[in-house]
Design a protein around this motif. Structure first.
Motif, PDB file in Angstrom:
ATOM      1  N   TYR A 220       0.833  -1.203   0.000  1.00 42.07           N
ATOM      2  CA  TYR A 220       0.000   0.000   0.000  1.00 42.07           C
ATOM      3  C   TYR A 220       0.865   1.249   0.000  1.00 42.07           C
ATOM      4  N   THR A 221       0.243   2.377  -0.285  1.00 40.91           N
ATOM      5  CA  THR A 221       0.925   3.673  -0.280  1.00 40.91           C
ATOM      6  C   THR A 221       0.305   4.551   0.791  1.00 40.91           C
ATOM      7  N   ALA A 222       1.155   5.230   1.550  1.00 40.67           N
ATOM      8  CA  ALA A 222       0.699   6.177   2.569  1.00 40.67           C
ATOM      9  C   ALA A 222       1.232   7.562   2.224  1.00 40.67           C
ATOM     10  N   THR A 223       0.379   8.569   2.383  1.00 36.61           N
ATOM     11  CA  THR A 223       0.730   9.946   2.042  1.00 36.61           C
ATOM     12  C   THR A 223       0.394  10.877   3.195  1.00 36.61           C
ATOM     13  N   LEU A 224       1.323  11.769   3.512  1.00 37.30           N
ATOM     14  CA  LEU A 224       1.088  12.849   4.466  1.00 37.30           C
ATOM     15  C   LEU A 224       1.347  14.166   3.760  1.00 37.30           C
ATOM     16  N   THR A 225       0.410  15.109   3.892  1.00 36.22           N
ATOM     17  CA  THR A 225       0.525  16.426   3.263  1.00 36.22           C
ATOM     18  C   THR A 225       0.476  17.511   4.327  1.00 36.22           C
ATOM     19  N   ASN A 226       1.416  18.440   4.241  1.00 37.94           N
ATOM     20  CA  ASN A 226       1.423  19.593   5.148  1.00 37.94           C
ATOM     21  C   ASN A 226       0.412  20.611   4.645  1.00 37.94           C
ATOM     22  N   THR A 227      -0.721  20.693   5.291  1.00 37.98           N
ATOM     23  CA  THR A 227      -1.768  21.631   4.869  1.00 37.98           C
ATOM     24  C   THR A 227      -1.731  22.929   5.670  1.00 37.98           C
ATOM     25  N   SER A 228      -0.705  23.082   6.515  1.00 34.75           N
ATOM     26  CA  SER A 228      -0.577  24.317   7.300  1.00 34.75           C
ATOM     27  C   SER A 228       0.184  25.369   6.497  1.00 34.75           C
ATOM     28  N   ALA A 229       0.317  26.571   7.065  1.00 34.66           N
ATOM     29  CA  ALA A 229       1.038  27.658   6.412  1.00 34.66           C
ATOM     30  C   ALA A 229       2.490  27.741   6.874  1.00 34.66           C
ATOM     31  N   LYS A 230       2.939  26.773   7.683  1.00 37.51           N
ATOM     32  CA  LYS A 230       4.299  26.841   8.225  1.00 37.51           C
ATOM     33  C   LYS A 230       5.124  25.643   7.783  1.00 37.51           C
ATOM     34  N   VAL A 231       6.449  25.859   7.792  1.00 42.75           N
ATOM     35  CA  VAL A 231       7.379  24.758   7.530  1.00 42.75           C
ATOM     36  C   VAL A 231       7.454  23.880   8.770  1.00 42.75           C
ATOM     37  N   LEU A 232       7.283  22.578   8.597  1.00 42.34           N
ATOM     38  CA  LEU A 232       7.372  21.638   9.712  1.00 42.34           C
ATOM     39  C   LEU A 232       8.837  21.239   9.891  1.00 42.34           C
ATOM     40  N   LYS A 233       9.392  21.550  11.057  1.00 45.95           N
ATOM     41  CA  LYS A 233      10.812  21.345  11.300  1.00 45.95           C
ATOM     42  C   LYS A 233      11.051  20.097  12.158  1.00 45.95           C
ATOM     43  N   SER A 234      12.321  19.604  12.100  1.00 48.81           N
ATOM     44  CA  SER A 234      12.689  18.353  12.774  1.00 48.81           C
ATOM     45  C   SER A 234      11.701  17.252  12.392  1.00 48.81           C
ATOM     46  N   PHE A 235      11.372  17.212  11.121  1.00 50.53           N
ATOM     47  CA  PHE A 235      10.359  16.288  10.598  1.00 50.53           C
ATOM     48  C   PHE A 235      10.936  14.878  10.569  1.00 50.53           C
ATOM     49  N   GLU A 236      10.131  13.917  10.990  1.00 52.47           N
ATOM     50  CA  GLU A 236      10.557  12.521  11.012  1.00 52.47           C
ATOM     51  C   GLU A 236       9.399  11.617  10.629  1.00 52.47           C
ATOM     52  N   LEU A 237       9.703  10.581   9.851  1.00 49.23           N
ATOM     53  CA  LEU A 237       8.697   9.606   9.426  1.00 49.23           C
ATOM     54  C   LEU A 237       8.894   8.284  10.153  1.00 49.23           C
ATOM     55  N   SER A 238       7.792   7.641  10.488  1.00 48.41           N
ATOM     56  CA  SER A 238       7.839   6.289  11.042  1.00 48.41           C
ATOM     57  C   SER A 238       6.606   5.537  10.555  1.00 48.41           C
ATOM     58  N   ALA A 239       6.673   4.208  10.624  1.00 43.82           N
ATOM     59  CA  ALA A 239       5.538   3.382  10.220  1.00 43.82           C
ATOM     60  C   ALA A 239       5.311   2.305  11.268  1.00 43.82           C
ATOM     61  N   LYS A 240       4.092   1.767  11.279  1.00 44.46           N
ATOM     62  CA  LYS A 240       3.751   0.780  12.307  1.00 44.46           C
ATOM     63  C   LYS A 240       2.719  -0.210  11.780  1.00 44.46           C
ATOM     64  N   LEU A 241       2.716  -1.369  12.415  1.00 44.20           N
ATOM     65  CA  LEU A 241       1.725  -2.411  12.174  1.00 44.20           C
ATOM     66  C   LEU A 241       1.347  -2.953  13.541  1.00 44.20           C
ATOM     67  N   GLY A 242       0.059  -3.011  13.833  1.00 45.41           N
ATOM     68  CA  GLY A 242      -0.362  -3.503  15.138  1.00 45.41           C
ATOM     69  C   GLY A 242      -1.864  -3.663  15.199  1.00 45.41           C
ATOM     70  N   SER A 243      -2.385  -3.772  16.411  1.00 46.16           N
ATOM     71  CA  SER A 243      -3.833  -3.851  16.596  1.00 46.16           C
ATOM     72  C   SER A 243      -4.200  -3.115  17.879  1.00 46.16           C
ATOM     73  N   TYR A 244      -5.404  -2.594  17.907  1.00 50.26           N
ATOM     74  CA  TYR A 244      -5.886  -1.862  19.077  1.00 50.26           C
ATOM     75  C   TYR A 244      -6.181  -2.844  20.209  1.00 50.26           C
ATOM     76  N   VAL A 245      -5.737  -2.498  21.398  1.00 50.72           N
ATOM     77  CA  VAL A 245      -5.963  -3.329  22.579  1.00 50.72           C
ATOM     78  C   VAL A 245      -6.911  -2.569  23.498  1.00 50.72           C
ATOM     79  N   TYR A 246      -8.125  -3.074  23.619  1.00 55.16           N
ATOM     80  CA  TYR A 246      -9.164  -2.392  24.390  1.00 55.16           C
ATOM     81  C   TYR A 246      -9.374  -2.988  25.779  1.00 55.16           C
ATOM     82  N   ASN A 247      -9.105  -4.286  25.924  1.00 54.40           N
ATOM     83  CA  ASN A 247      -9.439  -4.974  27.173  1.00 54.40           C
ATOM     84  C   ASN A 247      -8.256  -5.755  27.727  1.00 54.40           C
ATOM     85  N   GLU A 248      -8.283  -5.963  29.016  1.00 56.94           N
ATOM     86  CA  GLU A 248      -7.255  -6.758  29.696  1.00 56.94           C
ATOM     87  C   GLU A 248      -7.204  -8.158  29.083  1.00 56.94           C
ATOM     88  N   GLY A 249      -5.992  -8.617  28.787  1.00 56.49           N
ATOM     89  CA  GLY A 249      -5.819  -9.961  28.250  1.00 56.49           C
ATOM     90  C   GLY A 249      -5.769 -10.027  26.735  1.00 56.49           C
TER      91      GLY A 249
END
Length: 198
Positions: A71-100
């Motif tokens: 798949y392809t993932a895209t992030l766009t800066n829609t603000s009026a400022k330059v985003l500094k110290s910019f860093e990209l990361s990716a993840k794979l996981g699942s939401y954990v809602y309950n104990e166990g």
């Protein structure tokens, strides 16, 4: 540990914007590791409206096994400022809602396409979770985008004794300023899927 569900933002404004492709080598150390989050500094009052995130190619459900889903993932800066110290990361996981409940991340593989070396690179943390930092630009100008190609799979060894609301995606982190304090903010391009046995 309970995870907050990341919301993927609408991408209507990002359709025809200039592109920056994640390719340049980058340090694996987070540049803002010792800076508090803007959410914490503001006691939850900070709202980040800098990003629009999109993903293409993540199915609603996927079969466990050796085959990759790309798949392809895209992030766009829609603000009026330059985003500094910019860093990209990716993840794979699942939401954990309950104990166990378990996170499927250790049972999955996540890779990104390194455009400079023209090869797939695996993301894996020391604790076994499928996530990590991706090389990319150090700043992101207004109306600029980053596009990253990723792929993932989930092993047949995943115990199917619970329902998994799984996710994968891209996160952009940058240093912002809130009431005279430097702090980190982020935006996500994340998709949700449900694993199933073949």
């Amino acid at each position: 540990m309970k995870l907050r569900r990341a919301l993927s933002l609408s991408a209507a404004t990002a359709a025809l914007l200039p592109v920056v492709v994640a390719a340049a080598p980058a340090s694996q150390a987070a540049p803002a590791a010792d800076i508090p989050t803007c959410y914490d500094v503001s006691n939850g009052q900070y709202h980040n409206n800098a990003f629009v995130g999109r993903t293409f190619g993540i199915p609603k459900s996927m079969t466990l096994g050796p085959h990759w889903t790309t798949y392809t993932a895209t992030l766009t800066n829609t603000s009026a400022k330059v985003l500094k110290s910019f860093e990209l990361s990716a993840k794979l996981g699942s939401y954990v809602y309950n104990e166990g409940e378990r996170d499927l991340s250790p049972y999955g593989d996540l890779q990104y396409w390194d455009t400079s070396q023209r090869a797939w690179k695996t993301l894996r943390q020391a604790d076994g979770k499928a996530r990590g930092t991706i090389p990319g630009p150090k700043t992101l100008k207004p109306r600029k985008s980053v596009h990253v190609q990723l792929r993932f799979r989930v092993s047949k060894d995943l115990p199917m004794d619970q329902t998994y609301e799984a996710f994968t995606g891209l996160t952009g982190t940058f240093v912002d300023h809130y009431r005279d304090t430097d702090c980190t903010a982020h935006g996500d391009a994340t998709g949700v899927f449900y694993p199933r046995e073949g």
